[in-house]
Design a protein around this motif. Sequence first.
Motif, PDB file in Angstrom:
ATOM      1  N   MET A   1       0.974  -1.520  -0.076  1.00 59.89           N
ATOM      2  CA  MET A   1      -0.196   0.234  -0.361  1.00 59.89           C
ATOM      3  C   MET A   1       0.597   1.361   0.030  1.00 59.89           C
ATOM      4  SD  MET A   1      -1.965   1.663   3.164  1.00 59.89           S
ATOM      5  CE  MET A   1      -3.445   2.214   1.916  1.00 59.89           C
ATOM      6  N   ARG A   2       0.550   2.228  -0.750  1.00 59.19           N
ATOM      7  CA  ARG A   2       0.948   3.829  -0.799  1.00 59.19           C
ATOM      8  C   ARG A   2       0.455   4.786   0.087  1.00 59.19           C
ATOM      9  NH1 ARG A   2       5.890   3.609  -3.152  1.00 59.19           N
ATOM     10  NH2 ARG A   2       6.578   2.250  -4.252  1.00 59.19           N
ATOM     11  N   LEU A   3       0.809   5.325   0.635  1.00 62.72           N
ATOM     12  CA  LEU A   3       0.365   6.787   1.295  1.00 62.72           C
ATOM     13  C   LEU A   3       0.616   7.953   1.393  1.00 62.72           C
ATOM     14  CD1 LEU A   3      -1.884   7.527   3.038  1.00 62.72           C
ATOM     15  CD2 LEU A   3      -0.833   6.671   5.121  1.00 62.72           C
ATOM     16  N   TRP A   4       0.429   8.782   0.561  1.00 61.11           N
ATOM     17  CA  TRP A   4       1.099  10.073   0.440  1.00 61.11           C
ATOM     18  C   TRP A   4       0.365  10.965   1.399  1.00 61.11           C
ATOM     19  CZ3 TRP A   4       0.087   7.176  -3.549  1.00 61.11           C
ATOM     20  CH2 TRP A   4       0.911   6.490  -4.418  1.00 61.11           C
ATOM     21  N   LEU A   5       1.293  11.738   2.194  1.00 54.60           N
ATOM     22  CA  LEU A   5       1.054  13.518   2.826  1.00 54.60           C
ATOM     23  C   LEU A   5       1.250  14.006   2.643  1.00 54.60           C
ATOM     24  CD1 LEU A   5       1.880  11.056   6.395  1.00 54.60           C
ATOM     25  CD2 LEU A   5      -0.464  10.694   5.278  1.00 54.60           C
ATOM     26  N   LEU A   6       0.361  15.575   2.034  1.00 54.01           N
ATOM     27  CA  LEU A   6       0.575  16.472   2.302  1.00 54.01           C
ATOM     28  C   LEU A   6       0.198  17.559   2.797  1.00 54.01           C
ATOM     29  CD1 LEU A   6       1.571  18.428  -0.500  1.00 54.01           C
ATOM     30  CD2 LEU A   6      -1.122  17.592  -1.407  1.00 54.01           C
ATOM     31  N   ARG A   7       1.456  18.452   3.239  1.00 53.11           N
ATOM     32  CA  ARG A   7       0.576  19.409   3.887  1.00 53.11           C
ATOM     33  C   ARG A   7      -0.002  20.553   3.337  1.00 53.11           C
ATOM     34  NH1 ARG A   7       4.014  22.912   8.292  1.00 53.11           N
ATOM     35  NH2 ARG A   7       2.787  24.780   8.679  1.00 53.11           N
ATOM     36  N   HIS A   8      -0.460  20.987   3.364  1.00 55.37           N
ATOM     37  CA  HIS A   8      -1.257  22.557   2.732  1.00 55.37           C
ATOM     38  C   HIS A   8      -0.752  23.532   2.202  1.00 55.37           C
ATOM     39  CE1 HIS A   8      -1.361  24.853   6.739  1.00 55.37           C
ATOM     40  NE2 HIS A   8      -1.823  24.533   6.749  1.00 55.37           N
ATOM     41  N   GLY A   9      -0.247  23.852   1.263  1.00 58.68           N
ATOM     42  CA  GLY A   9       0.194  25.108   0.792  1.00 58.68           C
ATOM     43  C   GLY A   9       0.510  26.434   1.832  1.00 58.68           C
ATOM     44  N   GLU A  10       0.814  27.117   1.817  1.00 57.36           N
ATOM     45  CA  GLU A  10       1.734  28.620   2.060  1.00 57.36           C
ATOM     46  C   GLU A  10       0.567  29.310   2.524  1.00 57.36           C
ATOM     47  OE1 GLU A  10       4.885  31.542   2.221  1.00 57.36           O
ATOM     48  OE2 GLU A  10       2.826  31.968   0.945  1.00 57.36           O
ATOM     49  N   ALA A  11       0.259  29.758   3.679  1.00 59.47           N
ATOM     50  CA  ALA A  11      -1.551  30.203   3.698  1.00 59.47           C
ATOM     51  C   ALA A  11      -1.337  31.559   4.122  1.00 59.47           C
ATOM     52  CB  ALA A  11      -2.418  29.782   4.781  1.00 59.47           C
ATOM     53  N   GLU A  12      -2.810  32.593   3.983  1.00 54.64           N
ATOM     54  CA  GLU A  12      -2.411  33.470   4.632  1.00 54.64           C
ATOM     55  C   GLU A  12      -2.532  33.938   6.394  1.00 54.64           C
ATOM     56  OE1 GLU A  12      -5.648  35.540   2.527  1.00 54.64           O
ATOM     57  OE2 GLU A  12      -7.159  34.672   4.458  1.00 54.64           O
ATOM     58  N   PRO A  13      -1.585  34.260   6.566  1.00 62.84           N
ATOM     59  CA  PRO A  13      -1.323  34.551   8.560  1.00 62.84           C
ATOM     60  C   PRO A  13      -2.643  34.908   9.004  1.00 62.84           C
ATOM     61  CG  PRO A  13      -0.159  36.431   7.031  1.00 62.84           C
ATOM     62  CD  PRO A  13      -1.136  35.941   6.595  1.00 62.84           C
ATOM     63  N   ARG A  14      -4.285  35.134   8.739  1.00 62.18           N
ATOM     64  CA  ARG A  14      -5.155  35.779   9.097  1.00 62.18           C
ATOM     65  C   ARG A  14      -6.166  35.886   8.727  1.00 62.18           C
ATOM     66  NH1 ARG A  14      -2.108  40.033  10.637  1.00 62.18           N
ATOM     67  NH2 ARG A  14      -0.975  40.158  13.120  1.00 62.18           N
ATOM     68  N   ALA A  15      -7.544  35.037   9.294  1.00 57.82           N
ATOM     69  CA  ALA A  15      -8.554  35.409   8.855  1.00 57.82           C
ATOM     70  C   ALA A  15      -9.919  35.498   9.414  1.00 57.82           C
ATOM     71  CB  ALA A  15      -8.769  34.251   7.764  1.00 57.82           C
ATOM     72  N   ARG A  16     -11.146  35.349   9.437  1.00 52.47           N
ATOM     73  CA  ARG A  16     -11.842  35.607   9.991  1.00 52.47           C
ATOM     74  C   ARG A  16     -11.610  34.238  11.421  1.00 52.47           C
ATOM     75  NH1 ARG A  16     -17.270  34.119  11.426  1.00 52.47           N
ATOM     76  NH2 ARG A  16     -16.964  32.612   9.384  1.00 52.47           N
ATOM     77  N   THR A  17     -11.394  32.937  11.047  1.00 58.49           N
ATOM     78  CA  THR A  17     -11.034  32.020  12.104  1.00 58.49           C
ATOM     79  C   THR A  17     -10.033  31.241  11.405  1.00 58.49           C
ATOM     80  OG1 THR A  17     -12.797  30.442  10.395  1.00 58.49           O
ATOM     81  CG2 THR A  17     -13.418  31.785  12.195  1.00 58.49           C
ATOM     82  N   ASP A  18      -9.283  30.552  11.628  1.00 62.25           N
ATOM     83  CA  ASP A  18      -7.812  29.632  11.424  1.00 62.25           C
ATOM     84  C   ASP A  18      -8.403  28.570  10.001  1.00 62.25           C
ATOM     85  OD1 ASP A  18      -5.660  28.789  11.427  1.00 62.25           O
ATOM     86  OD2 ASP A  18      -6.202  26.387  12.301  1.00 62.25           O
ATOM     87  N   ALA A  19      -9.854  27.713  10.813  1.00 56.77           N
ATOM     88  CA  ALA A  19     -10.465  27.294   9.224  1.00 56.77           C
ATOM     89  C   ALA A  19     -11.033  28.092   7.751  1.00 56.77           C
ATOM     90  CB  ALA A  19     -11.417  26.312   9.548  1.00 56.77           C
ATOM     91  N   GLU A  20     -10.995  29.224   8.348  1.00 57.62           N
ATOM     92  CA  GLU A  20     -11.273  29.490   6.475  1.00 57.62           C
ATOM     93  C   GLU A  20      -9.677  30.251   6.269  1.00 57.62           C
ATOM     94  OE1 GLU A  20     -15.338  31.764   7.522  1.00 57.62           O
ATOM     95  OE2 GLU A  20     -14.041  32.716   9.048  1.00 57.62           O
ATOM     96  N   ARG A  21      -9.174  30.212   6.487  1.00 60.80           N
ATOM     97  CA  ARG A  21      -7.885  31.186   6.061  1.00 60.80           C
ATOM     98  C   ARG A  21      -7.369  30.249   4.700  1.00 60.80           C
ATOM     99  NH1 ARG A  21      -3.521  29.323   9.636  1.00 60.80           N
ATOM    100  NH2 ARG A  21      -1.844  29.742   8.104  1.00 60.80           N
ATOM    101  N   ASN A  22      -6.621  31.021   3.757  1.00 60.66           N
ATOM    102  CA  ASN A  22      -6.849  30.942   2.477  1.00 60.66           C
ATOM    103  C   ASN A  22      -5.098  30.844   1.506  1.00 60.66           C
ATOM    104  OD1 ASN A  22      -9.598  30.859   1.028  1.00 60.66           O
ATOM    105  ND2 ASN A  22      -9.128  33.694   1.894  1.00 60.66           N
ATOM    106  N   LEU A  23      -4.914  29.983   0.609  1.00 61.86           N
ATOM    107  CA  LEU A  23      -3.497  29.817   0.307  1.00 61.86           C
ATOM    108  C   LEU A  23      -3.084  31.346  -0.240  1.00 61.86           C
ATOM    109  CD1 LEU A  23      -3.935  26.325  -1.500  1.00 61.86           C
ATOM    110  CD2 LEU A  23      -2.528  27.146   0.735  1.00 61.86           C
TER     111      LEU A  23
END
Length: 152
Positions: A1-23
């Motif tokens: 089995m193969r598993l690839w782990l990808l961390r999200h790309g660089e995101a903006e430092p702030r947004a209304r909530t952490d979950a809403e930060r955009n790349l």
Amino acid sequence: MRLWLLRHGEAEPRARTDAERNLTERGRRDVRDNAAHLRGRALQAILVSPFQRAQQTADEVRRTLGYAGPCETVPWLTPESDLGEALRHLDQRGERDLLLVTHQPLVGNLGGWLVNGHHGEPLAMATASLAELEGEAIAGGLMRLVSLRHVR
């Protein structure tokens, strides 16, 4: 089995909530660069965190690869998700080639656990880093780190 782990790309430092930060544009570019290393791979599914930056990362991967297969948003891939819960969910999956798009500290802890079998050595996953693991099962210490790609 193969598993690839990808961390999200660089995101903006702030947004209304952490979950809403955009790349950022750099984050999108970095993800495309590392996603290109998945070309020709037989991905059976992409599992992605519900956070905005992870969703955007998965979108960049799909566009880069021309991937039209299953892409599932799962609540157990957020930054502070419980490692044990993530492992239980992964154990229930039937795919042999799976990509996870997620966050630190979960991604580093998950990779470290799968490769080393303990919590003391998490994988060093910077933004947009891509790790490839292989093994007979998704279990602590039973997977081998094939590659770990960081953005230059």
